[in-house]
Structure formats: structure tokens, C-alpha cells
Enzyme design. Structure first.
Site, PDB file in Angstrom:
ATOM      1  CE1 TYR A 154     -12.776 -24.999 -37.615  1.00 14.85           C
ATOM      2  CE2 TYR A 154     -13.775 -26.882 -36.283  1.00 14.85           C
ATOM      3  CZ  TYR A 154     -13.619 -25.738 -36.899  1.00 14.85           C
ATOM      4  OH  TYR A 154     -14.894 -24.773 -36.524  1.00 14.85           O
ATOM      5  CG  ASP A 249      -8.333 -29.152 -29.946  1.00 20.71           C
ATOM      6  OD1 ASP A 249      -9.300 -29.714 -29.407  1.00 20.71           O
ATOM      7  OD2 ASP A 249      -8.715 -28.286 -30.661  1.00 20.71           O
ATOM      8  CE  LYS A 282     -15.931 -32.686 -33.592  1.00 19.58           C
ATOM      9  NZ  LYS A 282     -14.793 -31.858 -33.614  1.00 19.58           N
TER      10      LYS A 282
END
Ligand SMILES: *Cc1c(COP(=O)(O)O)cnc(C)c1O
Length: 447
Positions: A154, A249, A282
Site C-alpha cells: 500500500y 516506501d 507516520k
């Protein structure tokens, strides 16, 4: 009406109220608890390892805002940093010295064994923005259009990254959401993870057309999908051999699995590869909306205003978010990672024991201090493996934990997040809840 009177009394009432005015009652789909059922938690407060719902129930929290709360919820240093920043103004639409301080901090942390992962960092507000911009940058630098991504990874919800696998290897993807134009999805090749041959076949099938491979440093959004030994390095070598870039990522793994993310763990193990663009989110914002993309200077300098690749943001580098990020990264020293690693190891092994005792087939996958459970045996190397499990056992397990005051991720396909605030008492409460939950999983029946 006072503010207090307007707070609903139960989670169910809160959900009903929200559903009337917010699609599905949520501002991000997983919060609706679709895959576990029951009333979604309406949270009113969080502190340390705990969250409280509207009903006044306290839970030991294993969601941690999906990762950002590395040092625990509402850490006093982080809260104070945000309060002080707020008192100086919420947003200026101009640069602040703190943005450079955060960039320096990140670049410094991402230097392992003398090797730097990134030279420069551009701050944005969400992980979705970071990966979307990384893809545009890779296309702008290479002059190519196609992107390789892996099934089950994702990267946020931008059009081209919400692509599903087409039929067969090395075929162009189909839209992964209504509203994504087919020609845009077709700029993405979705390949099975950990499959070197599929990567080689894609480069052979589209010579000179692939701009970049985007990959989670370690997959953590379809349960944990660990990269096979040497797979990340293989991706970098293969992409570079074909004039393409690698976007690593680390939105989820960055600053969580080690001070320098998953890349840092591999470097500490002797790896020497380096991605071209690295994305963060995050933890970098410590719970505030903040994300970023970093990379070699000659790549990042293609971004506006220096280069032709456009990117901008009214709230990019927001002073409150930057203050929370700096405070969080300053707190996240070796002791924090030792604590998180220890708590995660204890909870994961206790989970396995509890399921074993009840005869429930299971597999726990680890990526550093992140782990996930799958109700199957064998090994998981890709998304197909991850989906091939008795996922119907999870809702019963989830609700049994919740009834005992433990809040788990509301999907079996999510990692469990420990924090440095999970002290022995919090870990003990999780351990004590596991046997009953394992029994509920054993007694569950397919839906
Ligand atoms: C969460 C996540 C994103 C998206 O970040 P948002 O801030 O939710 O937009 C991108 N990549 C990975 C690996 C993630 O886990």
C-alpha cells in the site's frame, strides 16, 4: 448545549451520529470495522499505551494511530512542543527554521555505517502525497511513464497507486478503485512480491519505459510481507541496470523498526544498497499530519522551484506538525527501540503460545518490531499467500481482546503496533487477554 452534553454516550450512538453526516461514519475506511463487525470505537482520549472510548472504557492500544505513536500517546514532551509552537502561530505560508532542523535530524538518522540514505528532504502532509510526488519525480527525472508496484503493498490512495494486478505477469494494471481512469491504472505494473523473475520479465517486456519500482521497504499493509534476503538490493540493482529508479516506501517502517527504518536494519546487517527516493510518514509527524520524500540531491533538486517537477502545499512543513516530529525523533533513542522491540517480541511469542495451546493454525510474520498474525501454516512470501488463510477467525479473536480491554487493529491484514509506553503492566494485560481470545478464534466458524 454544552460540549459535554453533545458527546454521545455509547460507541454505537457515536457511530450512528457520524454515519448521518460522514460517509460510512469515518474519515478513513478501516475505522469502520467492516472486517471485524461491531460498533467502531469512538475515541475521546489517549495517553501512553492507552486509549479511552466515549463509554469511558480504557484499552491497551495496539494501533498506535497506525504507527506514529512510537513513544506512546500524548507524550508530555511532544504535547509541550506542539503547545509552544501553537502559541507562536498555527501556520505562516512561509519557511520556518524548524523545517531545516527536522530535515537535518532525518538525514542524520538515515546515515548508517557512514552511508547516507538521503541528502535532501521535502516535507508534505500525508504519506499519500509523499509517494504521489515520488512517482512524479521519478517520471520527471527519467522521462518515462511506467511504474512497477507489488501486489499487497500500500502506498496511499493516489490514482496510479490504487492499481490492481492485471491478468498475468508483466501486464498493465486495471483500476483498483472506482474513479481511477483505466489509462492511469495502465501506467502501473502490479507484480507478485519477492518474485525476481516477474521483475526481470517486466523490464524485458517494457524496455526503456519503466520509470521506477516503488516498494514498501518491508511490506506491512497486507499483514507483514518480509522481503526475501537480498530482494531490496536486487530491486535497486535491476532498476539501475535498466535506467530506472527505486522508490523505497518507508512511510510505515521509517523511524519505527529502527532509528533508520527498515533500510537501517539491512545496512546494520551489512547491506550497502541505497534507494533513489525514500518516502516517510507516520512516525515522522509524531501523530500530526506530516510526511516527506528524500533522496539524492541531484534527484530531489528536480522538484520546483529548482527543477521542472511541480509540487507544493499550503500546509507543507506546518509548524505544529514539524514541532511534533522533531520532539518525537529526539525522544526516539536506542532505549525507545529496545523497549518497543522487547514488548513486541514478548507479545508476539505469547500470542503464538496462546494460539498453539488452542490448536489454532497460525503464522506470525515479523519485520523488526512489527508483526502480524495469519491463520494458516507454511510461509507467506506474497499477497496471494497472505490472503490464503482462515481470516474468519480474526473477528472473534478481535472482539474477545476488546472485551478484555485490548484494542487491536480491526483487520487481520494489519500489523500490531507496540510503543515505548507499553510498560510491563500494559504488556501483561495483553498477555492475560490472549488465552480467551485464542479460544474464541478456535471456536469461530467460517462466515
Ligand atoms: C500509511 C501508508 C501510506 C499512506 O500514508 P497516508 O498518510 O495514510 O496517506 C503510504 N505508504 C505506506 C507504506 C503506508 O503504510
Amino acid at each position: 448545549m454544552t460540549t459535554l452534553n453533545s458527546i454521545p454516550l455509547t460507541n454505537e450512538q457515536a457511530a450512528a451520529r457520524a454515519r448521518a453526516v460522514i460517509p460510512g461514519g469515518v474519515n478513513s475506511p478501516v475505522r469502520a470495522f467492516a472486517s471485524v463487525g461491531g460498533a467502531p470505537l469512538a475515541i475521546v482520549k489517549a495517553q501512553g499505551p492507552h486509549v479511552w472510548d466515549v463509554e469511558g472504557n480504557a484499552y491497551v492500544d495496539l494501533v498506535a494511530s497506525w504507527g506514529p505513536a512510537l513513544v506512546g500517546h500524548a507524550h508530555p514532551d511532544v504535547v509541550e512542543a506542539v503547545q509552544q509552537a501553537a502559541a507562536r502561530g498555527l501556520s505562516f505560508g512561509a519557511s520556518t527554521p524548524a523545517e531545516a532542523e527536522l530535515a537535518e535530524l532525518v538525514i542524520d538518522r538515515l546515515t548508517v555505517n557512514g552511508a547516507r540514505a538521503i541528502d535532501k528532504l521535502r516535507l508534505v502532509s500525508t504519506g499519500t502525497e509523499a509517494t504521489m510526488t515520488a512517482v512524479r519525480l521519478a517520471r520527471g527525472v527519467t522521462g518515462r511513464d511506467l511504474i512497477i508496484k507489488f501486489a499487497g503493498h500500500y502506498h496511499g490512495h493516489s490514482d496510479g497507486l490504487l492499481a490492481d494486478a492485471g491478468s498475468g505477469l508483466a501486464t498493465l494494471a486495471i483500476p483498483g478503485s472506482a474513479g481511477v481512469p483505466t489509462p492511469i491504472a495502465a501506467q502501473t505494473l502490479v507484480l507478485p512480491y519477492n518474485d525476481r523473475e516477474a521483475v526481470a520479465a517486466a523490464f524485458a517486456a517494457y524496455p526503456g519505459q519503466i520509470a521506477a519500482i516503488i516498494t514498501e521497504a518491508a511490506g506491512a499493509n497486507a499483514g507483514i510481507l518480509v522481503p526475501a534476503d537480498g530482494f531490496n538490493e536486487f530491486l535497486v540493482d535491476t532498476a539501475h541496470a535498466h535506467g530506472a529508479l527505486v522508490i523505497l516506501d518507508e512511510v510505515l517502517t521509517g523511524f519505527r523498526v529502527s532509528p533508520a527504518g527498515w533500510w537501517g536494519l539491512e545496512q546494520a546487517d551489512g547491506a550497502t544498497w541505497r534507494a533513489d527516493i525514500v518516502t516517510f510518514g507516520k512516525v515522522i509527524g509524531g501523530g500530526m499530519p506530516l510526511a516527506g520524500l528524500g533522496g539524492r540531491a541531484e534527484i530531489l533538486d528536480h522538484l520546483a522551484p529548482l527543477g521542472p517537477v511541480y509540487q507544493a502545499g499550503t500546509l507543507s512543513g506546518n509548524p505544529l506538525a514539524v514541532a511534533a516530529g522533531i520532539a518525537t525523533l529526539r525522544l526516539a533513542d536506542d532505549a525507545v527501540y529496545e523497549r518497543v522491540n522487547h514488548a513486541a517480541a514478548v507479545v508476539a511469542s505469547s500470542l503464538s503460545e496462546a494460539l498453539e495451546d488452542e490448536g489454532v493454525e497460525h503464522l506470525i510474520s515479523h519485520a523488526g518490531n512489527l508483526f502480524s498474525v495469519a491463520f494458516r501454516s507454511g510461509t507467506i512470501t506474497n499477497y496471494d499467500d497472505a490472503r490464503d488463510q482462515e481470516s474468519w477467525r480474526y473477528p472473534a479473536f478481535f472482539h474477545a481482546m476488546r472485551e478484555q480491554g485490548v484494542s487491536l487493529p480491526p483487520s487481520v491484514f494489519e500489523a500490531w503496533f507496540l510503543t515505548a509506553a507499553h510498560d510491563d503492566a500494559a504488556v501483561e494485560q495483553i498477555i492475560e487477554a490472549l488465552p480467551a481470545a485464542a479460544r474464541a478464534a478456535a471456536e469461530a466458524e467460517p462466515a
